[in-house]
Design an enzyme around this catalytic site. Structure first.
Site, PDB file in Angstrom:
ATOM      1  N   ALA A  73      -1.354  -3.782  -5.854  1.00  0.00           N
ATOM      2  CA  ALA A  73      -1.346  -2.414  -5.323  1.00  0.00           C
ATOM      3  C   ALA A  73      -0.022  -1.765  -5.709  1.00  0.00           C
ATOM      4  CB  ALA A  73      -1.502  -2.457  -3.810  1.00  0.00           C
ATOM      5  N   GLY A 121      -3.197  -7.415  -5.220  1.00  0.00           N
ATOM      6  CA  GLY A 121      -4.515  -6.778  -5.288  1.00  0.00           C
ATOM      7  C   GLY A 121      -5.240  -7.072  -6.596  1.00  0.00           C
ATOM      8  N   GLU A 174      -6.909 -10.227  -6.008  1.00  0.00           N
ATOM      9  CA  GLU A 174      -7.985  -9.984  -5.035  1.00  0.00           C
ATOM     10  C   GLU A 174      -9.193  -9.293  -5.683  1.00  0.00           C
ATOM     11  OE1 GLU A 174      -5.038  -8.285  -2.345  1.00  0.00           O
ATOM     12  OE2 GLU A 174      -5.860  -9.569  -0.772  1.00  0.00           O
ATOM     13  N   GLU A 199       2.471 -10.735  -1.989  1.00  0.00           N
ATOM     14  CA  GLU A 199       2.687  -9.760  -0.912  1.00  0.00           C
ATOM     15  C   GLU A 199       3.746 -10.235   0.071  1.00  0.00           C
ATOM     16  OE1 GLU A 199      -0.269 -10.810  -1.982  1.00  0.00           O
ATOM     17  OE2 GLU A 199      -1.669  -9.139  -2.179  1.00  0.00           O
TER      18      GLU A 199
HETATM   19  C1  LIG Z   1      -8.115  -2.145   3.266  1.00  0.00           C
HETATM   20  C2  LIG Z   1      -7.608  -2.292   1.875  1.00  0.00           C
HETATM   21  C3  LIG Z   1      -6.161  -2.623   1.829  1.00  0.00           C
HETATM   22  C4  LIG Z   1      -5.664  -2.764   0.427  1.00  0.00           C
HETATM   23  C5  LIG Z   1      -4.326  -3.361   0.427  1.00  0.00           C
HETATM   24  C6  LIG Z   1      -3.972  -3.961  -0.886  1.00  0.00           C
HETATM   25  C7  LIG Z   1      -3.005  -5.089  -0.656  1.00  0.00           C
HETATM   26  C8  LIG Z   1      -2.349  -5.437  -1.901  1.00  0.00           C
HETATM   27  C9  LIG Z   1      -1.030  -5.561  -1.933  1.00  0.00           C
HETATM   28  C10 LIG Z   1      -0.357  -5.786  -3.207  1.00  0.00           C
HETATM   29  O1  LIG Z   1      -0.948  -5.970  -4.229  1.00  0.00           O
HETATM   30  S1  LIG Z   1       1.346  -5.767  -3.146  1.00  0.00           S
HETATM   31  C11 LIG Z   1       1.821  -5.856  -4.846  1.00  0.00           C
HETATM   32  C12 LIG Z   1       1.780  -7.241  -5.386  1.00  0.00           C
HETATM   33  N1  LIG Z   1       2.307  -7.258  -6.734  1.00  0.00           N
HETATM   34  C13 LIG Z   1       3.578  -7.541  -7.026  1.00  0.00           C
HETATM   35  O2  LIG Z   1       4.383  -7.806  -6.162  1.00  0.00           O
HETATM   36  C14 LIG Z   1       3.955  -7.523  -8.489  1.00  0.00           C
HETATM   37  C15 LIG Z   1       4.977  -6.425  -8.768  1.00  0.00           C
HETATM   38  N2  LIG Z   1       5.383  -6.413 -10.175  1.00  0.00           N
HETATM   39  C16 LIG Z   1       6.209  -7.319 -10.700  1.00  0.00           C
HETATM   40  O3  LIG Z   1       6.676  -8.229 -10.062  1.00  0.00           O
HETATM   41  C17 LIG Z   1       6.556  -7.150 -12.155  1.00  0.00           C
HETATM   42  O4  LIG Z   1       6.275  -5.826 -12.536  1.00  0.00           O
HETATM   43  C18 LIG Z   1       5.754  -8.107 -13.082  1.00  0.00           C
HETATM   44  C19 LIG Z   1       4.272  -8.026 -12.835  1.00  0.00           C
HETATM   45  C20 LIG Z   1       6.246  -9.545 -12.863  1.00  0.00           C
HETATM   46  C21 LIG Z   1       6.027  -7.712 -14.567  1.00  0.00           C
HETATM   47  O5  LIG Z   1       7.405  -7.688 -14.825  1.00  0.00           O
HETATM   48  P1  LIG Z   1       7.919  -7.012 -16.193  1.00  0.00           P
HETATM   49  O6  LIG Z   1       9.396  -7.172 -16.193  1.00  0.00           O
HETATM   50  O7  LIG Z   1       7.152  -7.513 -17.359  1.00  0.00           O
HETATM   51  O8  LIG Z   1       7.513  -5.470 -16.063  1.00  0.00           O
HETATM   52  P2  LIG Z   1       8.163  -4.364 -15.110  1.00  0.00           P
HETATM   53  O9  LIG Z   1       9.265  -3.668 -15.848  1.00  0.00           O
HETATM   54  O10 LIG Z   1       8.502  -4.936 -13.789  1.00  0.00           O
HETATM   55  O11 LIG Z   1       6.931  -3.378 -14.904  1.00  0.00           O
HETATM   56  C22 LIG Z   1       6.591  -2.355 -15.818  1.00  0.00           C
HETATM   57  C23 LIG Z   1       6.345  -1.085 -15.036  1.00  0.00           C
HETATM   58  O12 LIG Z   1       5.262  -1.294 -14.137  1.00  0.00           O
HETATM   59  C24 LIG Z   1       5.659  -1.008 -12.798  1.00  0.00           C
HETATM   60  N3  LIG Z   1       4.943  -1.879 -11.858  1.00  0.00           N
HETATM   61  C25 LIG Z   1       4.648  -3.170 -12.001  1.00  0.00           C
HETATM   62  N4  LIG Z   1       3.989  -3.620 -10.940  1.00  0.00           N
HETATM   63  C26 LIG Z   1       3.900  -2.598 -10.088  1.00  0.00           C
HETATM   64  C27 LIG Z   1       3.332  -2.438  -8.800  1.00  0.00           C
HETATM   65  N5  LIG Z   1       2.670  -3.432  -8.175  1.00  0.00           N
HETATM   66  N6  LIG Z   1       3.423  -1.254  -8.202  1.00  0.00           N
HETATM   67  C28 LIG Z   1       4.032  -0.212  -8.805  1.00  0.00           C
HETATM   68  N7  LIG Z   1       4.579  -0.295 -10.045  1.00  0.00           N
HETATM   69  C29 LIG Z   1       4.512  -1.468 -10.663  1.00  0.00           C
HETATM   70  C30 LIG Z   1       7.144  -1.271 -12.806  1.00  0.00           C
HETATM   71  O13 LIG Z   1       7.762  -0.635 -11.717  1.00  0.00           O
HETATM   72  C31 LIG Z   1       7.558  -0.721 -14.157  1.00  0.00           C
HETATM   73  O14 LIG Z   1       7.576   0.672 -14.071  1.00  0.00           O
HETATM   74  P3  LIG Z   1       8.922   1.484 -14.427  1.00  0.00           P
HETATM   75  O15 LIG Z   1       9.941   1.048 -13.440  1.00  0.00           O
HETATM   76  O16 LIG Z   1       9.270   1.071 -15.835  1.00  0.00           O
HETATM   77  O17 LIG Z   1       8.533   2.925 -14.303  1.00  0.00           O
END
Ligand SMILES: CCCCCCC/C=C/C(=O)SCCNC(=O)CCNC(=O)[C@H](O)C(C)(C)COP(=O)(O)OP(=O)(O)OC[C@H]1O[C@@H](n2cnc3c(N)ncnc32)[C@H](O)[C@@H]1OP(=O)(O)O
Length: 256
Positions: free
Chosen positions: A64, A107, A110, A130
């Site tokens: 997410a 997500g 999921e 998460e």
């Molecule tokens: C009733 C329904 C309820 C629904 C609820 C849903 C519940 C779900 C919760 C979640 O999913 S929480 C999120 C879990 N995911 C993470 O924690 C992963 C986050 N991302 C990372 O750790 C890293 O990005 C990566 C995947 C390990 C990749 O690293 P890498 O160094 O290769 O790339 P980055 O430079 O970090 O990423 C590029 C670009 O993408 C943006 N980004 C990546 N993941 C997310 C994210 N989850 N949300 C928002 N943005 C994300 C990252 O910020 C970069 O953007 P810029 O900073 O360059 O603009």
């Protein structure tokens, strides 16, 4: 943020791709709204028999959108139902094959857990991080993992946020097959074609019956299976399938 492509040998496979590459397909509200609309469009269009859900070679979905969620208060997610429609995928009655390359975190994992069959590319990375950002899985992770694997593994995945490789995900029962990254989507379409050759009506019945195993006791599930099996005898496709076998020819499905 979503692309829909008609594919497969009989052009009856819907290839749905998450397409927000700059954010590694992070699941923001708009993407999930478009995904929900696309899934429902395909669900209600009888010219599609099977769905393949994919991302790109770097990411299926990195979870997410954390930046979008960071601004939310309790009232936004509870009262205003911010995540409305996020579980549309789990209500689709046509078979859904996930083709997962790259990051499938939070997500993203999921979404894969909601699909019927998961194929992974060699570079796939799964996990429920998460907990590392102060929340818990909210799209079914804490409920589906224990049903796919065992309590100890489910707890370890959800309590640590540790990542799983494609091979780890296969060992714990999430992934059925692993392919080289560039081959993954075409292998998923080959599988979709194989399923799409069967009667859509009976395919839907099988999906319904297998899914009931996750909701019921064994005895209730066996009862449901028996009733669904009996119900196939009210269909023309069951008659056609058995007659075609006896006549040594391929079946022609009517879809009723
Ligand atoms: C009733 C329904 C309820 C629904 C609820 C849903 C519940 C779900 C919760 C979640 O999913 S929480 C999120 C879990 N995911 C993470 O924690 C992963 C986050 N991302 C990372 O750790 C890293 O990005 C990566 C995947 C390990 C990749 O690293 P890498 O160094 O290769 O790339 P980055 O430079 O970090 O990423 C590029 C670009 O993408 C943006 N980004 C990546 N993941 C997310 C994210 N989850 N949300 C928002 N943005 C994300 C990252 O910020 C970069 O953007 P810029 O900073 O360059 O603009």
């Amino acid at each position: 943020m979503i692309t829909l492509t008609r594919t497969g040998a009989a052009e009856n496979v819907a290839l749905i791709a998450l397409n927000r590459p700059n954010a590694l397909n992070a699941l923001c509200r708009q993407l999930m709204q478009e995904l929900s609309e696309t899934l429902l469009k395909v669900e209600h269009d009888s010219s599609y028999n099977v769905i393949v859900l994919t991302g790109n070679e770097k990411a299926f979905a990195a979870g997410a959108d954390i930046k979008e969620m960071a601004k939310l208060e309790f009232a936004d997610v509870f009262q205003n139902d911010f995540f409305n429609n996020w579980d549309t995928l789990s209500h689709i009655t046509k078979p859904v094959i996930a083709a997962v390359n790259g990051f499938a975190l939070g997500g993203g994992t999921e979404l894969a857990l909601m699909c019927d069959i998961v194929y992974a590319g060699e570079n796939a990375v799964f996990g429920q991080p998460e907990i590392n950002i102060g929340t818990i899985p909210g799209l079914g992770g804490t409920q589906r993992w224990p049903r796919f694997t065992n309590k100890s593994i489910a707890m370890e995945i959800c309590l640590t946020g540790d990542r799983l490789t494609a091979q780890n995900a296969k060992e714990v029962g999430l992934v059925s097959k692993i392919f080289p990254t560039q081959q993954l989507v075409s292998e998923a379409v080959i599988l979709a074609d194989k399923i799409a050759k069967n009667s859509p009506l009976i395919v839907k019945t099988v999906k319904n019956s297998v899914n009931s195993a996750y909701e019921t006791s064994l005895n209730q599930g066996l009862q449901i299976e028996k009733q669904l099996f009996q119900s196939t005898f009210a269909t023309n496709d069951r008659k056609e399938g058995m007659t075609a076998f006896a006549e040594k020819r391929g079946p022609k499905w009517a879809g009723n």
